[in-house]
Design an enzyme around this catalytic site. Structure first.
Site, PDB file in Angstrom:
ATOM      1  N   PHE A 396      22.712  50.909  33.082  1.00 58.03           N
ATOM      2  CA  PHE A 396      21.746  51.194  34.159  1.00 58.03           C
ATOM      3  C   PHE A 396      21.351  52.680  34.222  1.00 58.03           C
ATOM      4  O   PHE A 396      22.469  53.281  34.676  1.00 58.03           O
ATOM      5  CB  PHE A 396      21.958  50.699  35.423  1.00 58.03           C
ATOM      6  N   VAL A 397      20.257  53.130  33.635  1.00 54.04           N
ATOM      7  CA  VAL A 397      20.073  54.836  33.569  1.00 54.04           C
ATOM      8  C   VAL A 397      18.668  55.123  34.161  1.00 54.04           C
ATOM      9  O   VAL A 397      17.781  54.406  33.689  1.00 54.04           O
ATOM     10  CB  VAL A 397      20.241  55.218  32.120  1.00 54.04           C
ATOM     11  N   ILE A 398      18.621  55.949  34.909  1.00 53.58           N
ATOM     12  CA  ILE A 398      17.369  56.646  35.124  1.00 53.58           C
ATOM     13  C   ILE A 398      17.715  58.096  34.907  1.00 53.58           C
ATOM     14  O   ILE A 398      18.435  58.903  35.534  1.00 53.58           O
ATOM     15  CB  ILE A 398      17.169  56.637  36.927  1.00 53.58           C
ATOM     16  N   GLN A 403      15.124  60.828  39.439  1.00 54.09           N
ATOM     17  CA  GLN A 403      15.925  60.537  40.410  1.00 54.09           C
ATOM     18  C   GLN A 403      15.711  61.247  41.840  1.00 54.09           C
ATOM     19  O   GLN A 403      14.913  62.094  42.000  1.00 54.09           O
ATOM     20  CB  GLN A 403      17.350  61.213  39.988  1.00 54.09           C
ATOM     21  N   GLN A 405      13.870  59.329  43.622  1.00 55.33           N
ATOM     22  CA  GLN A 405      12.479  58.763  44.300  1.00 55.33           C
ATOM     23  C   GLN A 405      12.552  57.453  44.302  1.00 55.33           C
ATOM     24  O   GLN A 405      11.344  56.717  44.251  1.00 55.33           O
ATOM     25  CB  GLN A 405      11.416  59.297  42.815  1.00 55.33           C
ATOM     26  N   HIS A 407      13.373  55.014  42.156  1.00 58.77           N
ATOM     27  CA  HIS A 407      13.219  54.323  40.961  1.00 58.77           C
ATOM     28  C   HIS A 407      14.357  53.360  40.675  1.00 58.77           C
ATOM     29  O   HIS A 407      14.204  52.353  40.023  1.00 58.77           O
ATOM     30  CB  HIS A 407      12.994  55.323  39.538  1.00 58.77           C
ATOM     31  N   GLY A 408      15.546  53.778  40.799  1.00 54.10           N
ATOM     32  CA  GLY A 408      16.786  52.794  40.499  1.00 54.10           C
ATOM     33  C   GLY A 408      16.518  51.616  41.490  1.00 54.10           C
ATOM     34  O   GLY A 408      16.849  50.675  40.840  1.00 54.10           O
ATOM     35  N   GLU A 431      28.451  44.112  35.465  1.00 48.50           N
ATOM     36  CA  GLU A 431      29.650  44.402  34.749  1.00 48.50           C
ATOM     37  C   GLU A 431      30.359  45.521  35.476  1.00 48.50           C
ATOM     38  O   GLU A 431      29.681  46.888  35.391  1.00 48.50           O
ATOM     39  CB  GLU A 431      29.449  44.558  33.311  1.00 48.50           C
TER      40      GLU A 431
END
Length: 580
Positions: A396-398, A403, A405, A407-408, A431
């Protein structure tokens, strides 16, 4: 979703990892950028010899007999991965077999070269100082690789690079895309969190002064540019001590024979302009949301005018079968090793991977729509008896410029909604979640439950919002029905029914239920508090049974009490940012 804070970059996922971690603790990791609201926790102890590394938030406790850590959440269980019938082996009875594996790959494809050299490079670091001792400017020729490596999705080169290479100025967004950006948007000059998978454990580069490694991506297609500049380099006679900056980085960028990275600024500028007109997201759109961006325009004499611009973002679902996505994934997966400690490339031959990718959708002044990469998450299918699958969120990467804002949170919500829409998926698991991602997940799940009218009505009956749960004094059955199924203690059969319907992993759902109970409890009611305390301690006791059995009974009670108090404190912290 205004109640959920977006994470920021500190502790992303360790999913599918083979690379060694430099932080030897028994905390686990998940792909994500750490939340600015994450609280401070007691330091974790090194894993005991008989312990598996825990997967989530835990509390450290110390006994007279031994040191013990009680875990307040579950670790990801071993699961059976679904193997296509035509790819599975056959048993003696001629039936297809399945393979039982953990969610973590044993190999990181694409990183074999530097993994093999990892130990060698660590040993080399110890000898560099002696070699540089012959140089008068020793310290200036040692560069921090995290600072030297500059990433850009934005408009211009970093200032220090522009000052030394003015002829190499170029843009990453097309010129017409730049014209609609607000003054608050900046997509250039951000740095990775980790470079040790590329440049060695010490994250130092030797033999250069004022080193700049400029790694740029076209904001949509992720076409890649790589440039290296420096003001001084070790002389040829000491060439053996100089790191091959571009060569080491090239090993983790798609090779020239597959997706060539560009080294010519003018060629890259042309590619950015061309890609901006033609690039479109891969796969099927599963969600969209908007964010309001503010533009501050100075009007002189200290006056400023604030204008708002609504920007749309879209989430797309992809698999390896999505035309063109496999090649695109090879470009975007580089962010995994740059932002996730111990992260590695996934194995493309595993067909069970699915992906959710976020794009910014922007309109040019002429109305043309363009798309820009924001971040992504990878998920893997596991077999669930008899004919369903369990989906596990793995990475999981933004990206840094996006960041803060939320979005995650939006990406997680889109994934969860997609999981709920598929009848073949029984639940969504995570995981090895790190604490930052646990907070994001908890707050998203809590917000979903609080907005679920049917669940809340059954959980707390006819009680008004914000009214504490009271213990009935008369008409017990009627009062029990009035106050709902949440208790405490909660109705276990009812809770399990809702858990399956909402497709949330068992221990995660029990923790969510405890948070909702804690929110509604009358803290002055001794009977309520006792019921809640016994319920939580029972869960902790069952989950930590083997560890607790190593302690004497008096110590066992003390440790359970300490852990219970920490759990309550943590629930308060998690729920604090939520608009309840």
């Amino acid at each position: 979703m205004n109640a959920v804070q977006d994470p920021s970059p500190t502790s992303p996922s360790r999913a599918n990892s083979k690379l060694p971690s430099r932080r030897q603790s028994n905390r686990s990791w998940i792909s994500m950028l750490a939340s600015p609201n994450v609280g401070q926790h007691a330091p974790s102890l090194p894993p005991m010899p008989y312990m598996a590394s825990p997967a989530s938030s835990e509390k450290t406790i110390t006994g007279k007999v031994s040191q013990v850590v009680l875990f307040t959440q579950d670790r990801a269980p071993q699961e059976t991965r679904a193997i296509p019938a035509d790819a599975a082996g056959s048993s003696e009875e001629g039936e297809a077999e399945t393979k039982t594996v953990t969610g973590t790959n044993t190999e990181g494809e694409g990183l074999g070269g530097q993994l093999a050299a990892y130990a060698e490079r660590s040993d080399r670091a110890a000898h560099h100082t002696a070699a540089h001792g012959r140089l008068s400017a020793q310290t200036r020729l040692i560069q921090d690789s995290n600072e030297a490596l500059t990433l850009s999705l934005g408009t211009n080169l970093p200032a220090r690079y522009a000052s030394t290479r003015p002829d190499d100025l170029f843009t990453v967004r097309a010129e017409e895309d730049k014209q609609v950006l607000t003054s608050m948007e900046d997509y250039e000059g951000f740095h990775p969190s980790f470079t040790y998978p590329i440049y060695g454990e010490d994250e130092k580069l030797y033999g250069f002064q004022d080193l700049v490694i400029d790694l740029k991506f076209a904001s949509g297609s992720l076409t890649t540019y790589l440039g290296v500049s420096y003001s001084a380099k070790l002389p040829t006679t000491a060439a053996e001590t100089v790191d091959d900056v571009e060569g080491l980085l090239a090993k983790v960028i798609p090779p020239r024979s597959v997706l060539s990275y560009i080294t010519s600024p003018s060629e890259f500028t042309a590619a950015v302009e061309a890609d901006a007109r033609t690039f479109r997201p891969f796969g099927e759109k599963i969600s969209s949301y908007t964010r309001v961006l503010r533009d501050v325009n100075e009007k002189g004499k200290g006056k400023a005018q604030v204008e708002e611009q609504e920007v749309e973002f879209e989430v797309y679902h992809c698999t390896w079968q999505t035309p063109g996505f496999r090649e695109y994934h090879r470009r975007m997966q580089l962010f995994i090793i740059l932002y996730i400690e111990g992260g590695s490339y996934i194995k493309e031959e595993d067909e069970g991977w699915e992906f959710a990718v976020v794009y910014e959708k922007r309109k040019r002044q002429d109305g043309t729509e363009t798309y820009h990469f924001v971040g992504y998450s990878s998920l893997f299918q596991f077999y669930h008896f008899p004919e369903n699958i369990r989906m596990r969120l793995s990475q999981f990467v933004i990206l840094g410029p996006y960041q803060g804002q939320r979005h995650g949170a939006a990406l997680y919500d889109a994934i969860y909604a997609y999981i709920c829409s598929r009848p073949d998926i029984v639940e969504l698991t995570v995981e090895d979640p790190a604490e930052a991602f646990e907070d994001l997940r908890d707050r998203c799940d809590l917000t979903m439950l609080l907005n679920h009218e049917t669940f809340m009505r059954e959980a707390f009956g006819e009680e008004a919002e914000g009214h504490s749960v009271g213990r009935p004094n008369k008409g017990k059955e009627k009062a029990k029905e009035k106050r709902g199924k949440m208790g405490p203690p909660f109705d276990k059969a009812w809770l399990e029914k809702w858990r399956k319907e909402l497709k949330i992993a068992s221990r995660q759902f029990h923790r969510l239920a405890e948070m909702l109970q804690w929110r509604r409890l009358n803290k002055q009611d001794a009977r309520q508090m006792k019921d809640f305390r016994l319920q939580v301690k029972e869960r902790l006791y069952r989950f930590n049974f083997e560890l607790l059995m190593q302690l004497e009974k008096p110590d066992r009670k003390i440790k359970l009490k300490e852990t219970f108090l920490n759990v309550c404190k943590d629930y308060e912290r998690i729920m604090a940012p939520l608009v309840l």
